[in-house]
Write a protein that holds these residues in place. Structure first.
Motif, mmCIF file in Angstrom:
data_model
loop_
_atom_site.group_PDB
_atom_site.id
_atom_site.type_symbol
_atom_site.label_atom_id
_atom_site.label_comp_id
_atom_site.label_asym_id
_atom_site.label_seq_id
_atom_site.Cartn_x
_atom_site.Cartn_y
_atom_site.Cartn_z
ATOM 1 N N UNK A 172 28.504 -4.096 39.572
ATOM 2 C CA UNK A 172 27.352 -4.608 38.833
ATOM 3 C C UNK A 172 26.926 -3.557 37.817
ATOM 4 N N UNK A 173 26.763 -3.983 36.567
ATOM 5 C CA UNK A 173 26.340 -3.077 35.503
ATOM 6 C C UNK A 173 24.842 -3.258 35.286
ATOM 7 N N UNK A 174 24.086 -2.185 35.480
ATOM 8 C CA UNK A 174 22.652 -2.174 35.222
ATOM 9 C C UNK A 174 22.440 -1.477 33.883
ATOM 10 N N UNK A 175 21.885 -2.201 32.932
ATOM 11 C CA UNK A 175 21.723 -1.679 31.581
ATOM 12 C C UNK A 175 20.304 -1.146 31.383
ATOM 13 N N UNK A 176 20.209 0.055 30.804
ATOM 14 C CA UNK A 176 18.909 0.634 30.532
ATOM 15 C C UNK A 176 18.243 -0.006 29.332
ATOM 16 N N UNK A 177 16.917 0.102 29.265
ATOM 17 C CA UNK A 177 16.139 -0.451 28.159
ATOM 18 C C UNK A 177 14.729 0.090 28.192
ATOM 19 N N UNK A 178 13.884 -0.353 27.292
ATOM 20 C CA UNK A 178 12.516 0.147 27.181
ATOM 21 C C UNK A 178 11.767 0.060 28.495
ATOM 22 N N UNK A 179 12.055 -0.969 29.280
ATOM 23 C CA UNK A 179 11.349 -1.167 30.542
ATOM 24 C C UNK A 179 12.210 -0.825 31.760
ATOM 25 N N UNK A 180 13.253 -0.060 31.561
ATOM 26 C CA UNK A 180 14.070 0.371 32.680
ATOM 27 C C UNK A 180 15.348 -0.435 32.843
ATOM 28 N N UNK A 181 15.909 -0.433 34.045
ATOM 29 C CA UNK A 181 17.202 -1.051 34.315
ATOM 30 C C UNK A 181 17.090 -2.555 34.549
ATOM 31 N N UNK A 182 18.119 -3.278 34.106
ATOM 32 C CA UNK A 182 18.229 -4.713 34.389
ATOM 33 C C UNK A 182 19.717 -5.049 34.509
ATOM 34 N N UNK A 183 20.028 -6.115 35.205
ATOM 35 C CA UNK A 183 21.422 -6.540 35.357
ATOM 36 C C UNK A 183 21.954 -7.009 34.004
ATOM 37 N N UNK A 184 23.086 -6.438 33.592
ATOM 38 C CA UNK A 184 23.672 -6.805 32.300
ATOM 39 C C UNK A 184 25.063 -7.380 32.435
ATOM 40 N N UNK A 185 25.671 -7.309 33.612
ATOM 41 C CA UNK A 185 27.016 -7.848 33.769
ATOM 42 C C UNK A 185 27.576 -7.579 35.147
ATOM 43 N N UNK A 186 28.627 -8.303 35.477
ATOM 44 C CA UNK A 186 29.311 -8.142 36.763
ATOM 45 C C UNK A 186 30.805 -8.120 36.485
ATOM 46 N N UNK A 187 31.500 -7.154 37.064
ATOM 47 C CA UNK A 187 32.929 -6.987 36.846
ATOM 48 C C UNK A 187 33.668 -7.274 38.141
ATOM 49 N N UNK A 188 34.622 -8.207 38.097
ATOM 50 C CA UNK A 188 35.440 -8.520 39.267
ATOM 51 C C UNK A 188 36.901 -8.590 38.848
ATOM 52 N N UNK A 189 37.795 -8.143 39.744
ATOM 53 C CA UNK A 189 39.230 -8.227 39.436
ATOM 54 C C UNK A 189 40.029 -8.858 40.564
ATOM 55 N N UNK A 190 39.337 -9.462 41.534
ATOM 56 C CA UNK A 190 40.012 -10.111 42.646
ATOM 57 C C UNK A 190 40.168 -9.248 43.869
ATOM 58 N N UNK A 191 40.013 -7.931 43.719
ATOM 59 C CA UNK A 191 40.115 -7.039 44.874
ATOM 60 C C UNK A 191 38.823 -7.111 45.674
ATOM 61 N N UNK A 192 38.912 -7.109 47.011
ATOM 62 C CA UNK A 192 37.697 -7.226 47.826
ATOM 63 C C UNK A 192 36.772 -6.026 47.702
ATOM 64 N N UNK A 193 37.306 -4.867 47.300
ATOM 65 C CA UNK A 193 36.480 -3.680 47.150
ATOM 66 C C UNK A 193 36.732 -3.043 45.784
ATOM 67 N N UNK A 194 36.511 -3.807 44.738
ATOM 68 C CA UNK A 194 36.637 -3.278 43.385
ATOM 69 C C UNK A 194 35.446 -2.350 43.120
ATOM 70 N N UNK A 195 35.757 -1.121 42.694
ATOM 71 C CA UNK A 195 34.698 -0.140 42.492
ATOM 72 C C UNK A 195 34.448 0.725 43.705
ATOM 73 N N UNK A 196 35.452 0.879 44.569
ATOM 74 C CA UNK A 196 35.296 1.734 45.743
ATOM 75 C C UNK A 196 34.967 3.167 45.341
ATOM 76 N N UNK A 197 35.556 3.638 44.243
ATOM 77 C CA UNK A 197 35.225 4.927 43.640
ATOM 78 C C UNK A 197 34.959 4.682 42.168
#
Length: 422
Positions: A172-197
């Motif tokens: 999950x990509x949290x994008x910064x802005x004037x009022x702090x962080x908000x969800x800006x996108x989600x990245x998936x590639x089919x792996x059950x643990x994408x983004x382990x590191x």
């Protein structure tokens, strides 16, 4: 409020108001006036020097064991301040272990870096200020994963710090802005643990930070087999897998990885720790130089006894090339750390410095953060020594040297040394 290092944690407690949120999108709150220039990641008081930040996941708060918190020691031109500023939530929960994972960036571009940290099934955002990290007004984000990987950088070049965080089967990509962080996108590639590191750096040399992510795929009989490593380039529109590319090393999954410009060509290179399969696995530290849209052949760094378990990158010499710091784990928790130099052709084959060799039960180097805490042109090494009984320490090695080193600690079971910002 502050507390002197080696003092009791309760004297340094700065509480925060826990704000329950149904989702990240609703977490925005008025921020201070936007600064012309964002703070450097980790500079929570905006003085131009990176501060020493660490998690305290085992700390007792208001009688709640393992509630946890975050400690900050301010950076300084001669040495790091010995006064500990501790922040935690006003409503602590036992065994929530706040501070397990940390990331820092100026998420609202007010000139003070903020800290995102994890607890059990939640994320917490503490804001920076002129007086340091603030507990008041902390924002709590329900999260499906406990102790997720996270990495902060300005992926879209707008001056606001962003964060990539491991979610459930996605990043999950949290994008910064004037009022702090908000969800800006989600990245998936089919792996059950994408983004382990996760790691961040300018891999393609376009002056925007890129995200580097590993995955875990179940491979019988072991749950870790050869895994893909994916580079998601930063862009003005943010992170997208449409521009991503991957490599699939022959070695087992990366046990830890970092990216940084080892050879000084303006592109971040890949450094990873791998191991072979079998009952007696062989561990290696591998350096692969960036080619912009790929990585070159792997260079294996030589090591003595023990096995590499953690890696960090930073330019401790000020020559524009990143050095490679490696935590070496050994039997009996007699851990130590070594440093490889950065050169025009890659890292030095042999370590150029060794730290804490044969230290007894300190787990020396369990965390390694290379950051400029003195405000000069060279990175300092912040070493975590969590020990085996929960009363840990941090050691500051100025410009990567043991001369003038400084120890910081708290006289309480806190878990200090287990976590630092990535």
């Amino acid at each position: 409020m502050s507390a002197t290092a080696k003092g009791t944690a309760k004297n340094g407690l700065v509480v925060a108001v826990a704000v329950g949120l149904a989702g990240v999108a609703g977490m925005a709150a008025p921020a201070e006036a936007t600064a012309a220039r964002p703070a450097v990641a980790g500079d929570v008081n905006g003085d131009g020097r990176v501060d020493v930040i660490a998690g305290l996941p085992l700390m007792k708060v208001k009688g709640k064991s393992g509630a946890g918190g975050v400690v900050v020691y301010s950076g300084g031109p001669a040495e790091v301040s010995g006064r500990a500023r501790i922040v935690t939530l006003a409503g602590p929960v036992a065994r929530e272990n706040l501070g397990q994972v940390l990331a820092s960036g100026d998420f609202d571009k007010d000139g003070y870096a903020d800290v995102l940290t994890s607890a059990r099934k939640k994320l917490v955002v503490f804001s920076g200020s002129r007086s340091g990290l603030r507990g008041q007004g902390a924002r709590v984000i329900p999260w499906p994963v406990t102790a997720p990987a996270m990495a902060a950088a300005d992926f879209d070049g707008d001056g606001y710090g962003d964060v990539a965080v491991t979610g459930s089967k996605q990043i999950v990509v949290l994008r910064g802005g004037k009022y702090g962080l908000r969800v800006a996108g989600r990245l998936t590639d089919g792996a059950p643990q994408f983004g382990a590191e996760l790691a961040v750096g300018d891999v393609n040399g376009d002056r925007l930070a890129d995200l580097v992510a590993t995955e875990h795929r179940a491979v019988a009989p072991d749950a870790a087999g050869p895994q893909r490593i994916t580079v998601v380039p930063g862009s003005r529109s943010g992170l997208s897998l449409e521009r991503a590319w991957s490599i699939t090393p022959t070695e087992r999954a990366a046990r830890d990885l970092a990216v940084g410009d080892v050879n000084g060509d303006g592109k971040a290179d890949l450094v990873r720790i791998t191991s072979t399969d079998g009952e007696t696995p062989t561990f290696q530290v591998l350096v692969q130089l960036s080619q912009g849209n790929g990585f070159g052949p792997a260079q294996a760094l030589r090591q003595a006894d023990g096995y590499p378990a953690n890696v960090g990158l930073g330019d401790v010499t000020g020559d524009g090339r990143a050095e490679v710091a490696v935590h070496i784990a050994a039997e009996g928790d007699h851990d130590w750390a070594v440093l490889y130099g950065g050169t025009a052709t890659g890292a030095t084959a042999q370590p150029i410095r060794t730290y804490g060799y044969n230290t007894y039960e300190t787990r020396y180097g369990t965390t390694l953060r290379l950051a400029n805490v003195r405000g000069d042109s060279r990175a300092d090494i912040i070493v975590g020594l969590p020990g085996v009984y929960g009363i840990g320490e941090l050691e500051i090695l100025p410009a990567g040297r043991q001369e003038g080193s400084q120890k910081l600690g708290l006289k309480t079971t806190s878990g200090l040394g287990w976590s630092q910002p990535s």
